[in-house]
Write an enzyme that holds these catalytic residues in place. Structure first.
Site, PDB file in Angstrom:
ATOM      1  N   ASP A  95       0.700  -1.236   0.104  1.00 40.50           N
ATOM      2  CA  ASP A  95       0.073  -0.082   0.127  1.00 40.50           C
ATOM      3  C   ASP A  95       0.885   1.231   0.103  1.00 40.50           C
ATOM      4  OD1 ASP A  95       1.123  -0.307   2.441  1.00 40.50           O
ATOM      5  OD2 ASP A  95      -0.696  -0.791   3.457  1.00 40.50           O
ATOM      6  N   GLU A 117      -0.193  -9.244  -1.059  1.00 41.66           N
ATOM      7  CA  GLU A 117      -0.753  -8.424   0.091  1.00 41.66           C
ATOM      8  C   GLU A 117      -1.949  -7.719  -0.229  1.00 41.66           C
ATOM      9  OE1 GLU A 117       0.994  -5.295   3.253  1.00 41.66           O
ATOM     10  OE2 GLU A 117       1.497  -7.158   4.137  1.00 41.66           O
ATOM     11  N   GLU A 131      -2.246   5.039   2.920  1.00 43.80           N
ATOM     12  CA  GLU A 131      -2.002   3.775   2.702  1.00 43.80           C
ATOM     13  C   GLU A 131      -3.396   2.980   2.303  1.00 43.80           C
ATOM     14  OE1 GLU A 131      -0.370   5.108   5.363  1.00 43.80           O
ATOM     15  OE2 GLU A 131       1.708   4.571   4.697  1.00 43.80           O
ATOM     16  N   HIS A 208       6.150   5.709  13.243  1.00 45.75           N
ATOM     17  CA  HIS A 208       6.461   6.172  12.107  1.00 45.75           C
ATOM     18  C   HIS A 208       5.232   6.957  11.238  1.00 45.75           C
ATOM     19  CE1 HIS A 208       5.562   2.498  10.150  1.00 45.75           C
ATOM     20  NE2 HIS A 208       5.532   3.285   8.981  1.00 45.75           N
ATOM     21  N   ARG A 210       2.398   8.567   9.111  1.00 45.33           N
ATOM     22  CA  ARG A 210       2.153   9.855   8.699  1.00 45.33           C
ATOM     23  C   ARG A 210       1.035  10.319   9.796  1.00 45.33           C
ATOM     24  NH1 ARG A 210       3.871  12.432   3.487  1.00 45.33           N
ATOM     25  NH2 ARG A 210       5.367  10.716   2.712  1.00 45.33           N
ATOM     26  N   HIS A 241      12.955   5.505  13.372  1.00 45.75           N
ATOM     27  CA  HIS A 241      12.956   5.747  11.800  1.00 45.75           C
ATOM     28  C   HIS A 241      13.534   6.751  11.100  1.00 45.75           C
ATOM     29  CE1 HIS A 241      10.530   6.051   7.817  1.00 45.75           C
ATOM     30  NE2 HIS A 241       9.851   4.832   8.154  1.00 45.75           N
TER      31      HIS A 241
HETATM   32  C1  UD1 Z   1       6.259   4.902   3.625  1.00 45.43           C
HETATM   33  C2  UD1 Z   1       5.328   4.236   3.394  1.00 45.43           C
HETATM   34  C3  UD1 Z   1       4.211   3.450   4.512  1.00 45.43           C
HETATM   35  C4  UD1 Z   1       5.417   2.644   5.336  1.00 45.43           C
HETATM   36  C5  UD1 Z   1       6.622   3.258   5.424  1.00 45.43           C
HETATM   37  C6  UD1 Z   1       7.577   2.388   6.129  1.00 45.43           C
HETATM   38  C7  UD1 Z   1       3.815   5.254   1.722  1.00 45.43           C
HETATM   39  C8  UD1 Z   1       2.787   6.573   1.295  1.00 45.43           C
HETATM   40  N1  UD1 Z   1       4.094   5.426   3.032  1.00 45.43           N
HETATM   41  O1  UD1 Z   1       6.065   5.870   4.705  1.00 45.43           O
HETATM   42  O2  UD1 Z   1       3.248   2.714   4.242  1.00 45.43           O
HETATM   43  O3  UD1 Z   1       4.700   2.111   6.505  1.00 45.43           O
HETATM   44  O4  UD1 Z   1       7.398   4.056   4.356  1.00 45.43           O
HETATM   45  O5  UD1 Z   1       8.773   2.920   6.528  1.00 45.43           O
HETATM   46  O6  UD1 Z   1       4.445   5.056   0.957  1.00 45.43           O
HETATM   47  N2  UD1 Z   1      14.009   8.287   5.008  1.00 45.43           N
HETATM   48  C9  UD1 Z   1      15.281   8.166   4.952  1.00 45.43           C
HETATM   49  N3  UD1 Z   1      15.803   7.018   4.742  1.00 45.43           N
HETATM   50  C10 UD1 Z   1      15.233   6.107   4.180  1.00 45.43           C
HETATM   51  C11 UD1 Z   1      13.948   6.113   4.349  1.00 45.43           C
HETATM   52  C12 UD1 Z   1      13.323   7.277   4.798  1.00 45.43           C
HETATM   53  O7  UD1 Z   1      16.060   9.229   5.048  1.00 45.43           O
HETATM   54  O8  UD1 Z   1      15.755   5.074   4.052  1.00 45.43           O
HETATM   55  C13 UD1 Z   1      13.364   9.689   5.376  1.00 45.43           C
HETATM   56  C14 UD1 Z   1      13.463  10.520   4.161  1.00 45.43           C
HETATM   57  O9  UD1 Z   1      13.428  11.825   4.735  1.00 45.43           O
HETATM   58  C15 UD1 Z   1      12.050  10.211   3.654  1.00 45.43           C
HETATM   59  C16 UD1 Z   1      11.180  10.457   4.971  1.00 45.43           C
HETATM   60  O10 UD1 Z   1      11.886   9.503   5.761  1.00 45.43           O
HETATM   61  O11 UD1 Z   1      11.709  11.602   2.854  1.00 45.43           O
HETATM   62  C17 UD1 Z   1       9.873   9.597   4.649  1.00 45.43           C
HETATM   63  O12 UD1 Z   1       9.881   8.576   3.700  1.00 45.43           O
HETATM   64  P1  UD1 Z   1       8.597   7.924   2.935  1.00 45.43           P
HETATM   65  O13 UD1 Z   1       8.640   7.068   2.147  1.00 45.43           O
HETATM   66  O14 UD1 Z   1       8.095   9.289   2.389  1.00 45.43           O
HETATM   67  O15 UD1 Z   1       7.645   7.739   4.203  1.00 45.43           O
HETATM   68  P2  UD1 Z   1       6.092   7.412   4.519  1.00 45.43           P
HETATM   69  O16 UD1 Z   1       5.142   7.953   3.257  1.00 45.43           O
HETATM   70  O17 UD1 Z   1       5.704   8.251   5.760  1.00 45.43           O
HETATM   71  N1  UDP Z   2      11.993  -3.500  10.884  1.00 49.81           N
HETATM   72  C1  UDP Z   2      13.363  -3.504  10.475  1.00 49.81           C
HETATM   73  N2  UDP Z   2      14.158  -2.982  11.319  1.00 49.81           N
HETATM   74  C2  UDP Z   2      13.773  -1.841  12.178  1.00 49.81           C
HETATM   75  C3  UDP Z   2      12.375  -1.690  12.486  1.00 49.81           C
HETATM   76  C4  UDP Z   2      11.445  -2.508  11.581  1.00 49.81           C
HETATM   77  O1  UDP Z   2      13.986  -4.387   9.902  1.00 49.81           O
HETATM   78  O2  UDP Z   2      14.653  -1.215  12.923  1.00 49.81           O
HETATM   79  C5  UDP Z   2      10.942  -4.158   9.792  1.00 49.81           C
HETATM   80  C6  UDP Z   2       9.984  -5.111  10.731  1.00 49.81           C
HETATM   81  O3  UDP Z   2      10.314  -6.143  11.292  1.00 49.81           O
HETATM   82  C7  UDP Z   2       8.987  -5.054   9.582  1.00 49.81           C
HETATM   83  C8  UDP Z   2       9.102  -3.995   8.671  1.00 49.81           C
HETATM   84  O4  UDP Z   2      10.614  -3.488   9.149  1.00 49.81           O
HETATM   85  O5  UDP Z   2       9.125  -6.126   8.876  1.00 49.81           O
HETATM   86  C9  UDP Z   2       8.168  -2.756   9.147  1.00 49.81           C
HETATM   87  O6  UDP Z   2       8.559  -1.597   8.607  1.00 49.81           O
HETATM   88  P1  UDP Z   2       7.846  -0.239   8.811  1.00 49.81           P
HETATM   89  O7  UDP Z   2       7.182  -0.435  10.204  1.00 49.81           O
HETATM   90  O8  UDP Z   2       8.755   0.798   8.489  1.00 49.81           O
HETATM   91  O9  UDP Z   2       6.596  -0.198   7.954  1.00 49.81           O
HETATM   92  P2  UDP Z   2       5.092  -0.849   8.014  1.00 49.81           P
HETATM   93  O10 UDP Z   2       5.080  -2.168   8.223  1.00 49.81           O
HETATM   94  O11 UDP Z   2       4.285   0.054   9.025  1.00 49.81           O
HETATM   95  O12 UDP Z   2       4.630  -0.674   6.463  1.00 49.81           O
END
Ligand code: UD1
Ligand code: UDP
Length: 369
Positions: A95, A117, A131, A208, A210, A241
């Site tokens: 999602d 999924e 999502e 984490h 939003r 995160h």
């Molecule tokens: C996204 C997904 C959410 C998922 C989450 C997992 C969407 C709409 N949401 O969240 O479903 O649960 O990822 O974690 O797609 N960032 C880094 N390095 C990384 C990852 C993130 O610096 O490796 C920082 C960046 O500043 C980035 C911010 O985190 O802009 C947010 O990342 P983003 O993918 O936009 O997160 P969400 O949309 O909140």
């Molecule tokens: N996870 C990980 N390292 C961490 C935190 C989470 O590998 O420090 C894994 C966790 O086991 C799960 C996934 O990341 O499989 C969940 O990711 P997140 O919570 O970012 O996203 P969501 O599941 O809410 O979409």
């Protein structure tokens, strides 16, 4: 059959990795992996653990990216890859923004989409946001739907999806989990290897979402402090995160407590094993609500609703909401009432038996007939 597997964030990578590996073992299938890199570091951690080298990496992540920015850049980037590769099937997961962009890009080129999924629903388009809408739109765009549970299948049928295009497979997260968790696991981490997991009650915290950023997250972190102060035998481990909004708040509210450990995001192997050694989990994550019950760990969900009711019904997950007092009450009850803890810590696994990838592949072969 040429299959293009597309993902971009940490959770999609964890759940698609075992499927990529299983597809690669099929002689009749050619697998092309494309990552949007909506996440960068957190995606790379997973690619490394599962030793996946994507053929395409759009490298899209920007700090503070908005939903529109990431959606439009992914849509354009994926288009040219699909034109180049002309796959028979595109597989997307879950999602995220990558999921929606990938399904839409494939639809525009009339390439069949398999949605892994599929069928999770909270019933509230703004929670999880965005999502819930992403997965509803992905269901409309997809040709074939791989649903983890009977409830997920029902959700799709209720929305008018042809039942003959839905396969109940279990969730690939269980396949991933089973490949990394062992009771003998030893951490190679300066903080985690010093904790006595038998003498202490270790709480793993993640947050984490939003819709939780701002006041709900302040409530969550304040509740965590209150719980730690009231329970001297508790240690909290919070792999924070990389989202700057989460990091700044965690730093402000939680960094100065000797029993709250703020650490960098963990690789999947240590993280999954940390769940296995912990006492309970506080989280707003989706995937962790599937993993922790499988490892017999109670989960207090830091959200107002869940799209994963199976573990709630089984009694190992409780929805606490995002108000401080409710989070403190639910967590303290698990810490202080042994019979309640025992009731909630029976291992249940409504999300599959580790054979989801195999079932998905068998279903893909049927598409060819
Ligand atoms: C996204 C997904 C959410 C998922 C989450 C997992 C969407 C709409 N949401 O969240 O479903 O649960 O990822 O974690 O797609 N960032 C880094 N390095 C990384 C990852 C993130 O610096 O490796 C920082 C960046 O500043 C980035 C911010 O985190 O802009 C947010 O990342 P983003 O993918 O936009 O997160 P969400 O949309 O909140
Ligand atoms: N996870 C990980 N390292 C961490 C935190 C989470 O590998 O420090 C894994 C966790 O086991 C799960 C996934 O990341 O499989 C969940 O990711 P997140 O919570 O970012 O996203 P969501 O599941 O809410 O979409």
């Amino acid at each position: 059959m040429k299959i293009l597997v597309l993902f971009g964030t940490r959770p999609e990578a964890i759940k698609m990795a075992p499927l990529v590996k299983a597809l690669e073992r099929e002689e009749d299938m050619e697998v092309v992996v494309c990552v949007t890199a909506q996440h960068r570091e957190m995606l790379d951690q997973v690619l490394e653990v599962f030793q996946i080298k994507p053929q395409y990496d759009l490298n899209l992540m920007q700090h503070g990216q908005t939903l529109s920015q990431i959606t439009s850049r992914a849509l354009v980037g994926i288009e040219s890859i699909l034109k180049n590769e002309k796959p028979d099937l595109v597989l997307v997961h879950g999602d995220t923004t990558t999921t929606l962009s990938g399904a839409l890009a494939a639809f525009y080129q009339q390439i069949p989409v398999g949605h892994v999924e599929a069928g999770l629903r909270s019933g509230n388009p703004y929670s999880p946001y965005p999502e819930e809408m992403n997965r509803m739109l992905a269901s409309k765009l997809a040709t074939v739907h791989f649903a983890a549970t009977e409830g997920n299948v029902d959700n799709l049928i209720k929305e008018g999806i042809n039942p003959q295009t839905i396969y109940k497979t279990g969730n690939t997260v269980i396949d991933a989990l089973m490949s990394v968790v062992t009771p003998e696991y030893v951490f190679k981490h300066s903080i985690l290897d010093k904790i006595d997991y038998n003498a202490k009650k270790v709480i793993v915290l993640t947050a984490h979402r939003r819709e939780n950023q701002g006041t709900p997250m302040v409530n969550i972190f304040t509740a965590v402090r209150e719980v730690v102060d009231a329970n001297p035998d508790v240690e909290v481990v919070f792999p924070v995160h990389l989202n700057p909004k989460v990091r700044d708040l965690a730093q402000t509210l939680l960094s100065d407590h000797s029993r709250i450990h703020l650490i960098e995001p963990l690789e999947y192997e240590p993280f999954a094993n940390l769940i296995g050694k912990s006492y309970l989990i506080l989280t707003d994550s989706g995937g962790i609500q599937e993993e922790a019950p499988a490892l017999g760990k109670p989960v207090v969900v830091l959200r107002t609703e869940t799209e994963r009711p199976e573990a709630v019904e089984a009694g190992t997950v409780v929805i606490a909401g995002v108000e401080k007092d409710a989070i403190v009450t639910e967590t303290n009850r698990l810490l202080q009432d042994a019979s309640h803890y025992k009731q909630m810590s029976g291992a249940v696994n409504p999300y599959g038996d580790g054979t989801a990838c195999e079932k998905i592949i068998r279903s893909i072969y049927k598409l060819r007939v």
